[in-house]
Design a protein around this motif. Structure first.
Motif, PDB file in Angstrom:
ATOM      1  N   GLN A   1      -2.889   6.465 -14.149  1.00 36.96           N
ATOM      2  CA  GLN A   1      -2.204   5.656 -14.265  1.00 36.96           C
ATOM      3  C   GLN A   1      -0.816   5.438 -13.561  1.00 36.96           C
ATOM      4  OE1 GLN A   1      -3.681   3.071 -15.552  1.00 36.96           O
ATOM      5  NE2 GLN A   1      -5.680   3.662 -15.564  1.00 36.96           N
ATOM      6  N   LEU A   2      -0.165   6.551 -13.294  1.00 38.41           N
ATOM      7  CA  LEU A   2       1.523   6.498 -13.493  1.00 38.41           C
ATOM      8  C   LEU A   2       1.874   6.410 -11.707  1.00 38.41           C
ATOM      9  CD1 LEU A   2       4.711   6.908 -13.375  1.00 38.41           C
ATOM     10  CD2 LEU A   2       3.939   9.762 -13.486  1.00 38.41           C
ATOM     11  N   GLN A   3       0.356   7.229 -10.927  1.00 34.78           N
ATOM     12  CA  GLN A   3       0.226   6.939  -9.580  1.00 34.78           C
ATOM     13  C   GLN A   3      -0.186   5.619  -9.233  1.00 34.78           C
ATOM     14  OE1 GLN A   3      -1.277  10.060  -7.078  1.00 34.78           O
ATOM     15  NE2 GLN A   3      -0.774  11.143  -9.197  1.00 34.78           N
ATOM     16  N   LEU A   4      -0.778   4.971  -9.937  1.00 37.67           N
ATOM     17  CA  LEU A   4      -1.434   3.667  -8.985  1.00 37.67           C
ATOM     18  C   LEU A   4       0.175   2.643  -9.454  1.00 37.67           C
ATOM     19  CD1 LEU A   4      -5.204   3.339 -11.865  1.00 37.67           C
ATOM     20  CD2 LEU A   4      -4.569   3.606  -8.842  1.00 37.67           C
ATOM     21  N   ARG A   5       1.183   2.973  -9.958  1.00 37.37           N
ATOM     22  CA  ARG A   5       2.094   2.210  -9.651  1.00 37.37           C
ATOM     23  C   ARG A   5       2.895   2.183  -8.198  1.00 37.37           C
ATOM     24  NH1 ARG A   5       5.662   3.216 -15.555  1.00 37.37           N
ATOM     25  NH2 ARG A   5       4.103   3.292 -16.820  1.00 37.37           N
ATOM     26  N   ASP A   6       2.506   3.503  -7.414  1.00 35.22           N
ATOM     27  CA  ASP A   6       2.807   3.476  -5.699  1.00 35.22           C
ATOM     28  C   ASP A   6       2.010   2.164  -5.342  1.00 35.22           C
ATOM     29  OD1 ASP A   6       3.668   4.048  -3.722  1.00 35.22           O
ATOM     30  OD2 ASP A   6       2.982   6.695  -4.217  1.00 35.22           O
ATOM     31  N   ALA A   7       2.484   1.710  -4.104  1.00 29.79           N
ATOM     32  CA  ALA A   7       2.045   0.677  -3.670  1.00 29.79           C
ATOM     33  C   ALA A   7       1.008   1.177  -2.445  1.00 29.79           C
ATOM     34  CB  ALA A   7       3.281  -0.165  -2.698  1.00 29.79           C
TER      35      ALA A   7
ATOM     36  N   ARG B   1      -2.227   2.745  -3.692  1.00 27.26           N
ATOM     37  CA  ARG B   1      -2.626   1.487  -3.718  1.00 27.26           C
ATOM     38  C   ARG B   1      -4.101   1.791  -2.690  1.00 27.26           C
ATOM     39  NH1 ARG B   1       1.160  -0.243  -7.377  1.00 27.26           N
ATOM     40  NH2 ARG B   1       1.218  -2.316  -5.745  1.00 27.26           N
TER      41      ARG B   1
END
Length: 265
Positions: free
Chosen positions: A25-31, A34
């Protein structure tokens, strides 16, 4: 478009993502994370949607499955285009890449058919003033009108200027054979004749191309002539005069040898 592509190229870097599921979930904030996930998803969807898998024994997708895969592909493409920076440009580039990949798979599936296309029938050529038809030039006339299309008009024109048959290549090779050293130096020998009365500024030694070819021939046929040029006070004229004298000496030696043989007999 070019400025955007250049800017996107400068921002590319190789990120290292951790594999712990707790950090997903934290890494999904990285464009970039994604973007990587969506790219892999689009590749997977195209892979399962192609008919190429049928040849490996895998069952084809059912109509409902194919419809769901198409919706997933459309949604992933939409999300990919919305990721900054330069989302639409990146999505368009990936779409072109996937289309080319699909074409390549279809080409492989169809047996790697040749890309050559049959030449169209040429229109009847008008008669010339003498009553004879105009002759076609280049490979079209020699190959019965069949022209090779290379995908670019200029490349196709250059390719079809000459024939590629072995006989034609051999004939061209005979035409462009390396001349003998004596034949190549003969024009300069004639110019150096005092009776010719040719001034120094009009000699072939002032032609850089001719001089380069002469030096190449000398290095291949008679290396000793180069010493006459590189020596102190040496010149091409001295080398040519030495070559002429050497030829006269060889001719005199052969004639003397023949005369001696006749006297012996």
């Amino acid at each position: 478009m070019e400025e955007a592509a250049h800017e996107m190229g400068r921002e590319v870097y190789f990120a290292k993502f951790l594999t712990s599921p707790k950090l997903l979930q934290l890494q999904l904030r990285d464009a970039y994370f994604r973007r990587h996930v969506l790219v892999q998803l689009l590749i997977f969807v195209q892979t399962i949607s192609t008919d190429q898998l049928q040849r490996k024994g895998a069952p084809a997708l059912a109509p409902r499955q194919r419809e769901a895969a198409e919706k997933l592909r459309a949604r992933a493409s939409e999300l990919l285009a919305g990721i900054a920076p330069n989302g639409p440009l990146f999505a368009a580039a990936l779409e072109r890449l996937l289309v080319r990949e699909r074409h390549w798979l279809e080409w492989k599936r169809d047996g790697c058919a040749a890309f050559d296309r049959a030449a169209t029938e040429a229109e009847s050529t008008p008669l010339a003033a003498g009553g004879a038809k105009k002759r076609r030039s280049g490979a079209a006339a020699r190959a019965g009108g069949k022209r090779q299309q290379l995908g670019n008009s200029e490349l196709s024109r250059l390719w079809n200027l000459g024939d590629n048959s072995l006989a034609s290549i051999a004939a061209e090779g005979n035409k462009q054979a390396v001349p003998s050293l004596s034949a190549y130096l003969q024009p300069l020998v004639e110019q150096l004749d005092p009776e010719a009365g040719i001034e120094k500024e009009y000699l072939l030694t002032n032609d850089k191309v001719w001089m380069w070819k002469a030096l190449r021939l000398m290095s291949k046929k008679d290396v000793s002539l180069l010493g006459k040029i590189s020596a102190q006070g040496g010149s091409m004229e001295a080398a040519v005069n030495h070559f002429v004298e050497k030829q006269k000496g060889n001719a005199g030696g052969e004639e003397g040898g023949e005369a001696t043989a006749m006297e012996t007999e």
